[in-house]
Design a protein around this motif. Structure first.
Motif, mmCIF file in Angstrom:
data_model
loop_
_atom_site.group_PDB
_atom_site.id
_atom_site.type_symbol
_atom_site.label_atom_id
_atom_site.label_comp_id
_atom_site.label_asym_id
_atom_site.label_seq_id
_atom_site.Cartn_x
_atom_site.Cartn_y
_atom_site.Cartn_z
ATOM 1 N N PHE A 88 -22.820 37.380 131.368
ATOM 2 C CA PHE A 88 -22.512 35.941 131.449
ATOM 3 C C PHE A 88 -21.457 35.639 132.514
ATOM 4 O O PHE A 88 -21.673 34.820 133.416
ATOM 5 N N SER A 89 -20.306 36.312 132.418
ATOM 6 C CA SER A 89 -19.249 36.004 133.406
ATOM 7 C C SER A 89 -19.708 36.388 134.812
ATOM 8 O O SER A 89 -19.371 35.708 135.793
ATOM 9 N N ALA A 90 -20.513 37.455 134.916
ATOM 10 C CA ALA A 90 -21.005 37.864 136.243
ATOM 11 C C ALA A 90 -21.908 36.782 136.839
ATOM 12 O O ALA A 90 -21.838 36.496 138.037
ATOM 13 N N CYS A 91 -22.750 36.179 135.994
ATOM 14 C CA CYS A 91 -23.611 35.086 136.493
ATOM 15 C C CYS A 91 -22.745 33.972 137.087
ATOM 16 O O CYS A 91 -22.994 33.495 138.198
ATOM 17 N N CYS A 92 -21.732 33.561 136.319
ATOM 18 C CA CYS A 92 -20.874 32.455 136.778
ATOM 19 C C CYS A 92 -20.171 32.841 138.080
ATOM 20 O O CYS A 92 -20.207 32.086 139.066
ATOM 21 N N ALA A 110 -31.630 41.160 135.007
ATOM 22 C CA ALA A 110 -32.550 40.037 134.762
ATOM 23 C C ALA A 110 -31.766 38.750 134.504
ATOM 24 O O ALA A 110 -32.125 37.678 135.007
ATOM 25 N N ASN A 111 -30.675 38.860 133.738
ATOM 26 C CA ASN A 111 -29.877 37.656 133.462
ATOM 27 C C ASN A 111 -29.273 37.098 134.751
ATOM 28 O O ASN A 111 -29.250 35.882 134.961
ATOM 29 N N ILE A 112 -28.792 37.998 135.612
ATOM 30 C CA ILE A 112 -28.183 37.495 136.864
ATOM 31 C C ILE A 112 -29.274 36.928 137.779
ATOM 32 O O ILE A 112 -29.054 35.929 138.465
ATOM 33 N N PHE A 117 -29.930 33.410 136.130
ATOM 34 C CA PHE A 117 -28.874 32.387 136.034
ATOM 35 C C PHE A 117 -27.805 32.492 137.114
ATOM 36 O O PHE A 117 -26.933 31.635 137.191
ATOM 37 N N GLY A 118 -27.841 33.549 137.901
ATOM 38 C CA GLY A 118 -26.779 33.736 138.898
ATOM 39 C C GLY A 118 -27.340 33.878 140.293
ATOM 40 O O GLY A 118 -28.429 33.384 140.602
ATOM 41 N N LYS A 119 -26.587 34.548 141.133
ATOM 42 C CA LYS A 119 -26.981 34.782 142.527
ATOM 43 C C LYS A 119 -27.029 36.295 142.733
ATOM 44 O O LYS A 119 -26.047 36.903 143.167
ATOM 45 N N ILE A 120 -28.165 36.881 142.389
ATOM 46 C CA ILE A 120 -28.293 38.339 142.387
ATOM 47 C C ILE A 120 -28.053 38.925 143.782
ATOM 48 O O ILE A 120 -27.534 40.031 143.925
ATOM 49 N N GLU A 121 -28.398 38.148 144.814
ATOM 50 C CA GLU A 121 -28.255 38.666 146.182
ATOM 51 C C GLU A 121 -26.794 38.878 146.569
ATOM 52 O O GLU A 121 -26.493 39.527 147.565
#
Ligand SMILES: C[S@@+](CC[C@H](N)C(=O)[O-])C[C@H]1O[C@@H](n2cnc3c(N)ncnc32)[C@H](O)[C@@H]1O
Length: 371
Positions: free
Chosen positions: A131-135, A179-181, A184-188
């Motif tokens: 979660f925090s990594a996505c943000c 998968a979560n990132i 919901f996040g910026k995997i790149e």
């Protein structure tokens, strides 16, 4: 309070603002100063929200960053999977270990670090389901920084200092986190560093502007500090979870030798002769700034909270503008009534004529009724 450097420069370069906000104009450093001037309540924040954004691109951009980032964090929270189907601890029933209102501190700090030219990547030690990594990946994407996500991806290691936690708690497997990132996040923007810190962080060779730890344990914190602190840039900062306002902080801004991360930092800094200051943030997080012994941290939770919550109302700026216009209209109504009264009551021909001219221009002079 900490501010982006270009906002402080904007204040310094405007003589009127420099006098009005002399506490802001006196800030010469990002993190800490030996005798920071305390500026009254939220007057500068009010100024930024009410007028500043119309006068300064730097202010506009910063407020937009806070508002949009906080909104994204809340949307991630809304849709992120909530339940940990493999829970092993009463605290890991939820798949989310942090909160949007807490992570906005990291976001604002990173924005400021960036504006003050502090180089380096961001590392998150302690990712769980991500979660925090996505943000934070959104913030890193905005600022063009890499986010290193370091975790065993097998949960906590065994430990001998805190029986509250046991091996395998807070487990997020790497595929699940990835998968979560992705969703919901910026995997790149993200680099994964898998393994337990006593081995995975050895030989770490990247420069860091922020060390963010959410690892619960004394041993894990010690491994992180030993391997990563030498890589923290000058003016870089540490934020750690499990630092509790009522348990872990001395009145002098130091950390107590209590348990977990607080104990590890207090022992490590004392052993290494590193001077620092620490303050509690929100939701069990704390900020730790390596600095000179006589310096005080500039970061202020009250100011973050104020800006965060005012920016949260997406139309806050419009509402401010509306309120100002209503005040202006009230003012002019009063002035016009005064002018009419002057026109009616004066016996001086020249003054009567001048008042009549203005009223005529405003379309308020009518011959038949004599105003
Ligand atoms: C409380 S969770 C992190 C919560 C997460 N930040 C969030 O927002 O949901 C703690 C994490 O720290 C990791 N961890 C703790 N000690 C570790 C160590 N020594 N090596 C690797 N990972 C560790 C665990 O695997 C777990 O993912």
């Amino acid at each position: 309070m900490i501010y982006p450097k270009n906002i402080i420069e904007f204040v310094k370069n405007d003589p009127e603002l420099k006098e009005r906000f002399n506490g802001i104009a006196a800030i010469t450093s990002l993190n800490a100063m030996s005798s920071p001037q305390m500026h009254d309540a939220f007057s500068f924040e009010e100024y930024m929200l009410n007028e500043g954004h119309t006068q300064s691109r730097a202010i506009r951009k910063y407020l937009h960053f806070i508002a949009s980032t906080y909104s994204i964090f809340n949307e991630i929270f809304q849709y992120f999977p909530k339940e940990n189907l493999n829970s092993t601890h009463k605290d890991d029933v939820s798949a989310i270990g942090t909160a949007p209102f807490e992570l906005i501190y990291h976001a604002m700090y990173l924005y400021c670090l960036d504006s003050w030219g502090v180089e380096g990547d961001v590392i998150e030690c302690g990712t769980y389901k991500g979660f925090s990594a996505c943000c934070l990946s959104w913030v890193c994407d905005y600022l063009g920084r890499r986010l290193i996500v370091a975790d065993s991806f097998e949960g906590l290691p065994a430990n001998s200092t805190d029986p509250y936690y046991k091996k395998g708690d807070f487990c997020g497997q790497i595929d699940e986190v990835r998968a979560n990132i992705e969703d919901f996040g910026k995997i790149e923007q993200v680099d994964f560093l898998k393994g337990f810190y006593n081995t995975s962080l050895q030989g770490f060779d990247r420069s860091l502007c922020m060390l963010w730890m959410d690892v619960d344990l004394y041993e894990s914190t010690m491994d992180i500090l030993t391997n990563l602190l030498p890589h923290l840039a000058t003016d870089g900062v540490i934020i750690s979870h499990e630092l509790f306002a009522d348990r872990d902080f001395t009145d002098d801004g130091l950390l107590k030798d209590t348990i977990g991360p607080s104990k590890a930092m207090s022992v490590f800094f004392a052993e290494q002769g590193i001077t620092y200051q620490a303050i509690p943030l929100e939701n069990g997080s704390g900020l730790v700034v390596p600095c000179k012994a006589d310096e005080k941290i500039l970061m202020s939770c009250d100011h973050v909270r104020f800006l965060r919550d005012r920016c949260r109302q997406s139309d806050a700026v419009l509402m401010q503008q509306q309120a100002k216009l209503e005040r202006d209209i009230g003012h002019w109504q009063h002035e016009v009534e005064k002018l009419m009264e002057i026109y009616r009551s004066t016996v001086d021909f020249k003054i009567k004529q001048a008042a009549k001219n203005i009223l005529a221009k405003l379309g308020l002079y009518r011959k038949q009724t004599d105003v």
